[in-house]
Design a protein around this motif. Structure first.
Motif, PDB file in Angstrom:
ATOM      1  N   GLN A  22       0.816  -1.216   0.000  1.00  0.00           N
ATOM      2  CA  GLN A  22       0.000   0.000   0.000  1.00  0.00           C
ATOM      3  C   GLN A  22       0.847   1.262   0.000  1.00  0.00           C
ATOM      4  O   GLN A  22       1.998   1.260   0.416  1.00  0.00           O
ATOM      5  N   THR A  23       0.253   2.335  -0.465  1.00  0.00           N
ATOM      6  CA  THR A  23       0.956   3.612  -0.490  1.00  0.00           C
ATOM      7  C   THR A  23       0.753   4.341   0.843  1.00  0.00           C
ATOM      8  O   THR A  23      -0.073   3.946   1.660  1.00  0.00           O
ATOM      9  N   THR A  24       1.503   5.413   1.032  1.00  0.00           N
ATOM     10  CA  THR A  24       1.441   6.166   2.289  1.00  0.00           C
ATOM     11  C   THR A  24       0.074   6.836   2.449  1.00  0.00           C
ATOM     12  O   THR A  24      -0.405   7.483   1.522  1.00  0.00           O
ATOM     13  N   PRO A  25      -0.555   6.680   3.622  1.00  0.00           N
ATOM     14  CA  PRO A  25      -1.839   7.368   3.846  1.00  0.00           C
ATOM     15  C   PRO A  25      -1.637   8.883   3.990  1.00  0.00           C
ATOM     16  O   PRO A  25      -0.508   9.359   4.014  1.00  0.00           O
ATOM     17  N   VAL A  26      -2.754   9.569   4.103  1.00  0.00           N
ATOM     18  CA  VAL A  26      -2.702  11.038   4.221  1.00  0.00           C
ATOM     19  C   VAL A  26      -2.074  11.419   5.566  1.00  0.00           C
ATOM     20  O   VAL A  26      -2.570  11.031   6.631  1.00  0.00           O
ATOM     21  N   LEU A  27      -0.990  12.166   5.518  1.00  0.00           N
ATOM     22  CA  LEU A  27      -0.291  12.602   6.734  1.00  0.00           C
ATOM     23  C   LEU A  27      -0.892  13.922   7.229  1.00  0.00           C
ATOM     24  O   LEU A  27      -1.492  14.661   6.446  1.00  0.00           O
ATOM     25  N   PRO A  28      -0.722  14.228   8.516  1.00  0.00           N
ATOM     26  CA  PRO A  28      -1.116  15.561   8.994  1.00  0.00           C
ATOM     27  C   PRO A  28      -0.330  16.614   8.212  1.00  0.00           C
ATOM     28  O   PRO A  28       0.805  16.346   7.797  1.00  0.00           O
ATOM     29  N   ASP A  29      -0.914  17.799   8.012  1.00  0.00           N
ATOM     30  CA  ASP A  29      -0.185  18.812   7.235  1.00  0.00           C
ATOM     31  C   ASP A  29       0.939  19.432   8.075  1.00  0.00           C
ATOM     32  O   ASP A  29       1.024  19.224   9.297  1.00  0.00           O
ATOM     33  N   ALA A  30       1.808  20.184   7.391  1.00  0.00           N
ATOM     34  CA  ALA A  30       3.026  20.708   8.015  1.00  0.00           C
ATOM     35  C   ALA A  30       2.704  21.565   9.245  1.00  0.00           C
ATOM     36  O   ALA A  30       3.425  21.523  10.245  1.00  0.00           O
ATOM     37  N   GLU A  31       1.611  22.338   9.178  1.00  0.00           N
ATOM     38  CA  GLU A  31       1.258  23.217  10.284  1.00  0.00           C
ATOM     39  C   GLU A  31       0.855  22.405  11.529  1.00  0.00           C
ATOM     40  O   GLU A  31       1.259  22.723  12.653  1.00  0.00           O
ATOM     41  N   GLN A  32       0.077  21.344  11.294  1.00  0.00           N
ATOM     42  CA  GLN A  32      -0.308  20.469  12.419  1.00  0.00           C
ATOM     43  C   GLN A  32       0.936  19.829  13.050  1.00  0.00           C
ATOM     44  O   GLN A  32       1.049  19.762  14.285  1.00  0.00           O
ATOM     45  N   ILE A  33       1.831  19.361  12.205  1.00  0.00           N
ATOM     46  CA  ILE A  33       3.058  18.721  12.711  1.00  0.00           C
ATOM     47  C   ILE A  33       3.881  19.732  13.513  1.00  0.00           C
ATOM     48  O   ILE A  33       4.398  19.424  14.593  1.00  0.00           O
ATOM     49  N   ARG A  34       3.953  20.963  13.010  1.00  0.00           N
ATOM     50  CA  ARG A  34       4.719  22.007  13.703  1.00  0.00           C
ATOM     51  C   ARG A  34       4.103  22.300  15.073  1.00  0.00           C
ATOM     52  O   ARG A  34       4.798  22.406  16.074  1.00  0.00           O
TER      53      ARG A  34
END
Ligand SMILES: [Zn+2]
Ligand SMILES: [Zn+2]
Length: 262
Positions: A22-34
Motif C-alpha cells: 500500500q501507499t502512504t496514507p494522508v499525513l497531517p499537514d506541516a502546520e499540524q506537525i509544527r
C-alpha cells in the motif's frame, strides 16, 4: 498455544504484505506537525488524527490473506467484520484505539487491531526524524500517543543496555531508563518476575506503587526477541501476574483481556 501462535504468524505475514503493497496514507499537514512539535504532542495521535479509508482497504487485504488459515471461530469473526458498515467499523476502531473494550467483539478485535497497526506503522515511517517532538510524557508513544505493549533492553553499540518501550500501535520505540515503572514512573518497589524454568529473556516488570506490570525483554538473553510476538508467546506470565493481583499497564492489539481469560 501452537495453533494460536501459528495463526498469529500468518496474521503478521499478512500485515507485512499489506504494508509493502500500500501507499502512504494522508499525513497531517506541516502546520499540524509544527504545532504538535511545539507543544510536545504526538503528531499521529489516535484521538486527533483523521484516518483515511486506506486502513479499511488494508483490513480487507489482511482478512482475505488469513481466511485460508483461519479456524471456524476466526472465520465467523471475519464474516462479522465484513458485514459491518463503514460507520460501525470506524466506531469499532475508535473504541479499540481508546481502550474501551467493554462489550467489544473480542474475536474480531485482533484482526481490526492488526489493520490499524499497519496503517499507523506506515504513517510513523513516513514522517521525518525532525518532525517528532521531545515528549513531556515518557510513558506514551511520542509518535501516536498509545501505550506500550512491552519494553526491550537492547544490546550492541551505543544502545548497549538501554531500555526502549515498544508502541502497541505504530511500533515506534522510545527510550526510558531502567528500573523505573513504565506506567507511573516510580523508581520504588520495582521487581522482576519470570516463570521458573521458562524463557529468561522475558520477564514481568512489576510496580508496587501502581500495582501494574509490563513485560520486559532482554536481547542479551535472546538476540531475536520481539516485543509483539514474544508478548503473545508468554501468555502464561500474564496469567500468573493476574493471579498475583497485578494489572497489565499496556495492551496488545492482537490479544484482549477477556479473550485471554477465555
Ligand atoms: Zn505509537
Ligand atoms: Zn507504577
Amino acid at each position: 498455544m501452537a495453533d494460536f501462535l501459528r495463526f498469529m504468524g500468518h496474521l503478521a505475514e499478512a500485515q507485512q504484505r499489506t504494508l509493502d503493497s500500500q501507499t502512504t496514507p494522508v499525513l497531517p499537514d506541516a502546520e499540524q506537525i509544527r504545532l504538535c512539535k511545539a507543544h510536545g504532542m504526538p503528531p499521529l495521535g489516535t484521538q486527533t488524527l483523521q484516518r483515511d479509508s486506506s486502513w479499511r482497504e488494508g483490513l480487507n487485504t489482511i482478512l482475505e490473506q488469513v481466511a485460508g488459515q483461519a479456524n471456524a471461530a476466526t472465520h465467523a469473526a471475519i464474516a462479522r467484520i465484513q458485514a459491518l458498515s463503514e460507520t460501525h467499523l470506524e466506531a469499532f476502531a475508535d473504541r479499540l484505539l481508546s481502550g474501551d473494550y467493554a462489550d467489544l467483539d473480542l474475536a474480531a478485535a485482533p484482526l481490526i487491531g492488526a489493520a490499524l497497526q499497519v496503517y499507523w506503522v506506515r504513517l510513523a515511517t513516513a514522517l521525518e526524524q525532525g518532525e517528532f517532538p521531545r515528549p513531556d510524557v515518557h510513558t506514551l508513544c511520542p509518535a501516536c500517543g498509545s501505550l506500550p505493549t512491552a519494553s526491550v533492553v537492547r544490546i550492541g553499540g551505543a544502545e548497549q543496555g538501554l531500555r526502549y518501550l515498544h508502541c502497541s500501535l505504530c511500533e515506534s520505540e522510545w527510550n526510558m531508563v531502567r528500573i523505573k515503572c513504565s506506567h507511573c514512573e516510580s523508581t520504588k518497589g520495582i521487581a522482576y518476575f519470570s516463570i521458573e524454568g521458562g524463557d529468561d529473556a522475558v520477564k514481568a516488570e512489576v510496580c508496587d506503587e501502581c500495582n501494574s506490570y509490563l513485560k520486559i525483554l532482554y536481547m542479551e538473553k535472546n538476540m531475536a526477541v520481539d516485543p509483539i510476538a514474544d508478548d503473545l508467546a508468554s501468555l502464561a506470565l500474564d496469567i500468573l501476574m493476574d493471579e498475583a493481583g497485578y494489572q497489565r499497564s499496556g495492551p496488545s492489539l492482537l490479544l484482549f483481556p477477556t479473550a485471554q481469560d477465555a
